[in-house]
Design a protein around this motif. Sequence first.
Motif, PDB file in Angstrom:
ATOM      1  N   PRO A   1       8.810  38.721  96.724  1.00 24.90           N
ATOM      2  CA  PRO A   1       8.578  40.108  96.335  1.00 24.90           C
ATOM      3  C   PRO A   1       7.841  40.167  94.998  1.00 24.90           C
ATOM      4  O   PRO A   1       7.858  39.194  94.233  1.00 24.90           O
ATOM      5  N   GLU A   2       7.239  41.314  94.716  1.00 25.57           N
ATOM      6  CA  GLU A   2       6.470  41.441  93.471  1.00 25.57           C
ATOM      7  C   GLU A   2       7.334  41.218  92.233  1.00 25.57           C
ATOM      8  O   GLU A   2       6.849  40.779  91.203  1.00 25.57           O
TER       9      GLU A   2
ATOM     10  N   TYR B   1       6.132  38.863  89.295  1.00 22.06           N
ATOM     11  CA  TYR B   1       6.120  39.348  87.909  1.00 22.06           C
ATOM     12  C   TYR B   1       6.899  38.391  87.012  1.00 22.06           C
ATOM     13  O   TYR B   1       6.459  38.005  85.935  1.00 22.06           O
ATOM     14  N   LYS B   2       8.069  37.997  87.491  1.00 16.27           N
ATOM     15  CA  LYS B   2       8.924  37.128  86.680  1.00 16.27           C
ATOM     16  C   LYS B   2       8.270  35.755  86.478  1.00 16.27           C
ATOM     17  O   LYS B   2       8.311  35.189  85.386  1.00 16.27           O
ATOM     18  N   TYR B   3       7.670  35.266  87.541  1.00 12.93           N
ATOM     19  CA  TYR B   3       6.998  33.955  87.453  1.00 12.93           C
ATOM     20  C   TYR B   3       5.936  33.970  86.352  1.00 12.93           C
ATOM     21  O   TYR B   3       5.926  33.121  85.454  1.00 12.93           O
TER      22      TYR B   3
ATOM     23  N   LYS C   1      -0.708  46.834  86.339  1.00 13.10           N
ATOM     24  CA  LYS C   1      -0.410  47.720  85.203  1.00 13.10           C
ATOM     25  C   LYS C   1       0.825  47.261  84.450  1.00 13.10           C
ATOM     26  O   LYS C   1       0.882  47.306  83.223  1.00 13.10           O
ATOM     27  N   LYS C   2       1.804  46.811  85.208  1.00  9.57           N
ATOM     28  CA  LYS C   2       3.041  46.350  84.574  1.00  9.57           C
ATOM     29  C   LYS C   2       2.764  45.103  83.717  1.00  9.57           C
ATOM     30  O   LYS C   2       3.284  44.967  82.606  1.00  9.57           O
ATOM     31  N   LEU C   3       1.923  44.223  84.226  1.00  7.18           N
ATOM     32  CA  LEU C   3       1.586  43.015  83.476  1.00  7.18           C
ATOM     33  C   LEU C   3       0.805  43.347  82.203  1.00  7.18           C
ATOM     34  O   LEU C   3       0.960  42.679  81.174  1.00  7.18           O
TER      35      LEU C   3
END
Length: 294
Positions: A113-114, A118-120, A151-153
Amino acid sequence: LEKFKGIFPAFYACYDELGEISEERTKDLCQHLFEKKVHGLYVGGSSGECIYQTLEERKATLKYVSDNLKGKLTLIAHVGAPSTRDSITLAKYAAELGYDALSAIPPIYFKLPESSIYKYWTDIMEAAELPFIIYNIPQTTGYSLSINLFKKLLENPKVIGVKNSSMPVLDIERFKAEGGENFIVFNGPDEQYVSGRLIGADSGIGGTYGAMPELFLLAEEYVSTGNFNKARSIQRDINDIIIALCSLNGSMYSVIKEVLKLKGVNIGSVREPLEPVTGEDLTKIKGIKEMIDN
Ligand code: NAY
């Protein structure tokens, strides 16, 4: 961010005759590309055959390239690996070696999942004090970076750019629109370098640049001086060559390595399951080299 502008060949794996990483040949390729006046290198990515190498081998290449070119060219280390743990090891090592930035593909093999993707990427960024360049390459990873995750990154100040290898140039336009002036978008598909630049890419990282750096440097010169007819014409020449590089049995990288041998730069062959060029096809390499030289 000026140092991230320009032509960044994706560095090739350099092997000896037994297929082991060669320090000497890595040095030769570094020297060759430095003399061609490229702006920087993307080390240990797809073109570096990272996916077929051990952690120790990847570290060796990172080291040899930095030994030769640190402070001379902008060096980006691709540190994506199947596990977060190995990616972090590579990230820390690249930072120690003085690389200018890190980059990584998203997690591969399992469809995650995204939130995990993201966590990676965030875990890698936390591991080292270096800027980070997201690598979006859906055709090999199966994951296409969404605008939401992008955008979150962007909220993380370490994220300074994206290397976009998806085929729609629209993705480049959207990433640049969201990223803004102080964000670097690298064009990924070499076949679309000129269009990528026109729609918003600031720079390029590519797997075929190393085979014909002169042509990409010229394309860049024409784009940056607004000479669009000439830029289009160089892109056409480049694409004829890329089609030829992909027309033989054996991986594109093995064809490129044979071309480099004819240019006097021997970096060995490819690692299996990538297949080398053999037999009849070897006789066609000279013709491809001539296309590049003319
Ligand atoms: C890397 O990570 O080494 C690269 O930059 C490779 C990017 C390449 N994309 C793929 C799918 O392999 O440069 C492109 C590609 O070689 C080129 O467009 C020719 O098809």
